[in-house]
Design a protein around this motif. Structure first.
Motif, PDB file in Angstrom:
ATOM      1  N   GLU A  86      60.453  75.349  48.616  1.00 14.32           N
ATOM      2  CA  GLU A  86      61.139  76.329  48.162  1.00 14.32           C
ATOM      3  C   GLU A  86      61.118  77.999  47.074  1.00 14.32           C
ATOM      4  N   GLY A  87      60.019  77.263  45.756  1.00 13.74           N
ATOM      5  CA  GLY A  87      60.276  78.036  44.418  1.00 13.74           C
ATOM      6  C   GLY A  87      60.292  77.011  43.385  1.00 13.74           C
ATOM      7  N   THR A  88      59.981  78.332  42.391  1.00 13.53           N
ATOM      8  CA  THR A  88      59.387  77.587  41.245  1.00 13.53           C
ATOM      9  C   THR A  88      60.491  76.934  40.633  1.00 13.53           C
ATOM     10  N   HIS A  89      61.319  75.650  40.165  1.00 12.77           N
ATOM     11  CA  HIS A  89      61.978  75.478  38.794  1.00 12.77           C
ATOM     12  C   HIS A  89      61.249  75.079  37.676  1.00 12.77           C
ATOM     13  N   CYS A  90      62.152  75.580  36.589  1.00 13.17           N
ATOM     14  CA  CYS A  90      61.786  76.234  35.699  1.00 13.17           C
ATOM     15  C   CYS A  90      62.895  76.461  34.309  1.00 13.17           C
ATOM     16  N   GLY A  91      62.409  75.371  33.167  1.00  6.75           N
ATOM     17  CA  GLY A  91      63.475  75.849  32.503  1.00  6.75           C
ATOM     18  C   GLY A  91      62.878  74.658  31.140  1.00  6.75           C
ATOM     19  N   VAL A  92      64.317  74.622  30.214  1.00  5.60           N
ATOM     20  CA  VAL A  92      64.638  73.850  29.333  1.00  5.60           C
ATOM     21  C   VAL A  92      66.024  72.942  29.088  1.00  5.60           C
ATOM     22  N   ARG A  93      65.835  71.799  28.564  1.00  4.89           N
ATOM     23  CA  ARG A  93      66.904  71.046  27.825  1.00  4.89           C
ATOM     24  C   ARG A  93      66.876  70.832  26.537  1.00  4.89           C
ATOM     25  N   HIS A  94      67.897  71.240  26.267  1.00 10.23           N
ATOM     26  CA  HIS A  94      67.966  71.319  24.345  1.00 10.23           C
ATOM     27  C   HIS A  94      68.804  70.014  23.865  1.00 10.23           C
ATOM     28  N   THR A  95      68.974  69.083  23.699  1.00  9.66           N
ATOM     29  CA  THR A  95      69.713  67.924  22.799  1.00  9.66           C
ATOM     30  C   THR A  95      69.991  68.314  21.024  1.00  9.66           C
ATOM     31  N   LYS A  96      70.884  67.906  20.754  1.00  8.16           N
ATOM     32  CA  LYS A  96      70.939  68.056  19.140  1.00  8.16           C
ATOM     33  C   LYS A  96      72.215  66.948  19.031  1.00  8.16           C
ATOM     34  N   LYS A  97      72.347  66.081  18.195  1.00  6.78           N
ATOM     35  CA  LYS A  97      72.679  65.042  18.426  1.00  6.78           C
ATOM     36  C   LYS A  97      73.956  65.217  16.391  1.00  6.78           C
ATOM     37  N   ASP A  98      74.970  65.544  16.114  1.00  6.47           N
ATOM     38  CA  ASP A  98      75.271  65.646  15.762  1.00  6.47           C
ATOM     39  C   ASP A  98      76.336  64.405  14.760  1.00  6.47           C
ATOM     40  N   SER A  99      77.619  64.659  13.780  1.00  6.50           N
ATOM     41  CA  SER A  99      77.810  63.146  13.194  1.00  6.50           C
ATOM     42  C   SER A  99      78.725  62.291  14.216  1.00  6.50           C
ATOM     43  N   ASP A 100      79.149  62.910  15.392  1.00  2.87           N
ATOM     44  CA  ASP A 100      80.153  62.446  16.615  1.00  2.87           C
ATOM     45  C   ASP A 100      79.893  62.500  17.791  1.00  2.87           C
ATOM     46  N   CYS A 101      78.545  62.721  17.907  1.00  8.63           N
ATOM     47  CA  CYS A 101      78.009  63.086  19.391  1.00  8.63           C
ATOM     48  C   CYS A 101      76.801  64.044  19.404  1.00  8.63           C
ATOM     49  N   GLU A 102      76.129  64.037  21.045  1.00 10.43           N
ATOM     50  CA  GLU A 102      75.148  64.987  21.497  1.00 10.43           C
ATOM     51  C   GLU A 102      75.757  66.285  22.024  1.00 10.43           C
ATOM     52  N   TRP A 103      75.137  67.103  21.635  1.00 12.89           N
ATOM     53  CA  TRP A 103      75.012  68.146  22.420  1.00 12.89           C
ATOM     54  C   TRP A 103      74.250  68.744  23.237  1.00 12.89           C
ATOM     55  N   ARG A 104      74.260  69.120  24.561  1.00 15.12           N
ATOM     56  CA  ARG A 104      72.950  69.081  25.670  1.00 15.12           C
ATOM     57  C   ARG A 104      72.939  70.712  26.376  1.00 15.12           C
ATOM     58  N   THR A 105      72.192  71.387  26.318  1.00 11.46           N
ATOM     59  CA  THR A 105      72.171  72.512  26.433  1.00 11.46           C
ATOM     60  C   THR A 105      71.048  72.801  27.532  1.00 11.46           C
ATOM     61  N   ASP A 106      71.217  72.770  28.516  1.00 12.32           N
ATOM     62  CA  ASP A 106      70.043  73.120  29.806  1.00 12.32           C
ATOM     63  C   ASP A 106      70.526  74.718  30.301  1.00 12.32           C
ATOM     64  N   VAL A 107      68.975  75.202  30.238  1.00 16.89           N
ATOM     65  CA  VAL A 107      69.209  76.551  31.077  1.00 16.89           C
ATOM     66  C   VAL A 107      67.860  76.330  32.172  1.00 16.89           C
ATOM     67  N   ILE A 108      68.338  76.714  33.099  1.00 25.00           N
ATOM     68  CA  ILE A 108      67.331  76.362  34.005  1.00 25.00           C
ATOM     69  C   ILE A 108      67.394  77.446  35.391  1.00 25.00           C
ATOM     70  N   GLY A 109      65.788  77.085  35.822  1.00 28.44           N
ATOM     71  CA  GLY A 109      66.125  79.156  36.453  1.00 28.44           C
ATOM     72  C   GLY A 109      65.290  78.300  37.604  1.00 28.44           C
ATOM     73  N   PHE A 110      65.647  79.327  38.629  1.00 28.03           N
ATOM     74  CA  PHE A 110      65.095  78.673  40.121  1.00 28.03           C
ATOM     75  C   PHE A 110      64.405  79.962  40.338  1.00 28.03           C
ATOM     76  N   LYS A 111      63.083  80.184  40.505  1.00 23.10           N
ATOM     77  CA  LYS A 111      62.567  81.443  41.518  1.00 23.10           C
ATOM     78  C   LYS A 111      61.928  81.621  42.517  1.00 23.10           C
ATOM     79  N   THR A 112      62.077  82.112  43.298  1.00 21.39           N
ATOM     80  CA  THR A 112      61.846  82.170  44.659  1.00 21.39           C
ATOM     81  C   THR A 112      61.120  83.810  44.861  1.00 21.39           C
ATOM     82  N   SER A 113      60.237  84.420  45.942  1.00 22.99           N
ATOM     83  CA  SER A 113      60.087  85.349  46.221  1.00 22.99           C
ATOM     84  C   SER A 113      60.972  86.386  46.002  1.00 22.99           C
ATOM     85  N   VAL A 114      62.176  86.149  46.302  1.00 27.25           N
ATOM     86  CA  VAL A 114      63.479  87.677  46.199  1.00 27.25           C
ATOM     87  C   VAL A 114      63.833  87.352  45.105  1.00 27.25           C
ATOM     88  N   ASN A 115      64.580  86.230  43.964  1.00 29.19           N
ATOM     89  CA  ASN A 115      64.826  86.189  43.663  1.00 29.19           C
ATOM     90  C   ASN A 115      64.920  85.304  41.897  1.00 29.19           C
TER      91      ASN A 115
END
Length: 460
Positions: free
Chosen positions: A64-93
């Motif tokens: 139904e459209g294009t799925h695109c984006g990025v996953r950024h992960t970063k480990k610190d002293s106690d665990c892992e941070w994760r940021t997902d920036v994900i887009g879904f582009k169709t002909s109308v939005n």
């Protein structure tokens, strides 16, 4: 667990390529990254890696459209941070979801809540204007006056299709605000809209137009997509902007994620495409693979459902137990007098109502109304605890020692020495001062001190 979650509807003029370029720029300009980035063409699977950090791009065409984006992960002293920036582009939005999560992260622990990712600011500044339904997503607050209140009315009455919550700051009848609208809008930009009342007369108009669902006289209303709402007001000397930001942020963290804007959804599409290619060339294994694939899907759906339900219920408990945020219209607004103890004004009103109903001198209607109010408000005994602490100090026959003075300071009283007396002044307000002899005149003196204090501050 999710700690930040917002949805932005980008202009359809924004291409998937432009969006992905901004995602890389987000990391390029970050002073906190250890990644070494270049300017190669961004394609599906492009990945940057350092010792404790990764940035992986995805871009694939779905049904139904294009799925695109990025996953950024970063480990610190106690665990892992994760940021997902994900887009879904169709002909109308073009819908973009920005989600930050952390392993072992507890959304109820304020000090660990992640900040808004900088990519939100970049998308707002470097793409065409972003609208939520027809509400402009901006970092400035929106003024509400007698000539432009209609949009807010439709929001309060849940007549719009906005995805972001709306925060409305009402004006005190005296003309001031509990919270600076410009400051709050800056902190909430990208995940909530901020409106503020410019004229106190607007409250009456909103009351008539929304059947009393608006916040007023200094209180703050939070109106959620779907029609639920909260009201905030506090006389305490706290960072109101921080409390509001964290409340909105952790509430949004419990929101259901868009299926099309999940990193796992993109990976599923890739997996299915590879599976289709394999099927074409390996017909003998097709039946077995179909069975295995269906079993995996059923188990995955079951796990996702249980995880979502668990997170939602856990976070709702935390949200609903934050007593500064009510989901009912405010019955009374606290006066501007500072309280001797938390909930002093509420306890005072409830005591008066209880006394009235106990006297038997009210009509059946008034009795039912009072009982309804009393049953809807949790009773606290802060006054009793306050008086207990005061009594321990004043009934002592040794006078005020160093520890007593320290405890009085904790309770809000400055102790001044004046000849043979101490003068207790509440919050440096001479309207509330009380004299205590340094030495009792007789054995009844200490008890009289406490009785006089109680009469002076709490007689009706």
């Amino acid at each position: 667990m999710i700690g930040f979650n917002t949805i932005l509807s980008l202009s359809d003029e924004t291409s998937a390529e432009d969006f992905l370029s901004l995602c890389r720029e987000w990391m390029e300009k970050s002073p906190h990254t250890s990644l070494k980035l270049d300017s190669v063409k961004i394609e599906d699977g492009l990945k940057y890696v350092s010792e404790n950090e990764t940035l992986e791009f995805a871009c694939i065409l779905g049904s139904e459209g294009t799925h695109c984006g990025v996953r950024h992960t970063k480990k610190d002293s106690d665990c892992e941070w994760r940021t997902d920036v994900i887009g879904f582009k169709t002909s109308v939005n073009f819908v973009v979801s920005i989600i930050t999560s952390k392993a072992d992260f507890n959304v109820s622990t304020y000090s660990k809540m992640p900040t808004r990712p900088h990519i939100v600011k970049l998308l707002m500044e470097k793409t065409p204007p972003i609208f939520d339904d027809d509400i402009l997503v901006q970092k400035e607050p929106k003024a509400v006056g007698v000539n432009n209140y209609h949009e807010l009315v439709s929001i309060i009455k849940n007549e719009k299709k906005n995805k972001l919550p709306v925060v409305f700051i009402s004006k005190y009848f005296s003309g001031e605000y509990l919270i600076n609208p410009a400051e709050l809008a800056k902190w909430l930009s990208g995940f909530a809209h901020v409106y503020y009342e410019t004229e106190s007369t607007v409250s009456n108009i909103l009351k008539e137009s929304t059947n009393g669902l608006n916040s007023y006289n200094g209180s703050v209303g939070i109106y959620w997509p779907g029609g639920s709402r909260n009201y905030y007001y506090s006389n305490e000397n706290v960072d109101h902007i921080l409390k509001l930001r964290l409340f909105v942020q952790k509430t949004l963290s419990s929101r259901t994620l868009l299926k099309e804007c999940r990193w796992s959804y993109i990976q599923d599409i890739k997996y299915k495409k590879r599976l289709d290619e394999y099927r074409k060339n390996n017909t003998e294994m097709t039946e077995f693979m179909e069975y295995t694939f269906n079993e995996i899907k059923i188990l995955k759906d079951r796990v996702d459902t249980l995880e979502s339900e668990n997170e939602y219920l856990t976070q709702q408990v935390e949200i609903l137990t934050d007593h500064d945020f009510s989901n009912k219209s405010t019955l009374l607004i606290k006066g501007e007098e500072r309280e001797l103890f938390k909930n002093e004004q509420l306890e005072f009103i409830l005591d008066l109502l209880q006394e009235k109903i106990s006297s038997g001198s009210c009509s059946m209607r008034m009795k039912n109304v009072i009982e309804s109010i009393l049953s809807s408000n949790n009773r606290t005994n802060n006054k009793d605890e306050f008086l207990k602490s005061i009594k321990q100090i004043l009934v002592s026959d040794r006078g005020l020692n160093k520890q007593d003075k320290k405890e009085l300071k904790r309770l809000g009283f400055d102790v001044e020495e004046s000849g043979k007396h101490y003068k207790l002044v509440y919050q440096m307000d001479d309207r509330y001062s009380f004299i205590v002899p340094k030495s009792p005149s007789d054995y009844r003196g200490p008890k009289n001190n406490f009785s006089q204090f109680k009469e002076y501050f709490f007689s009706v």
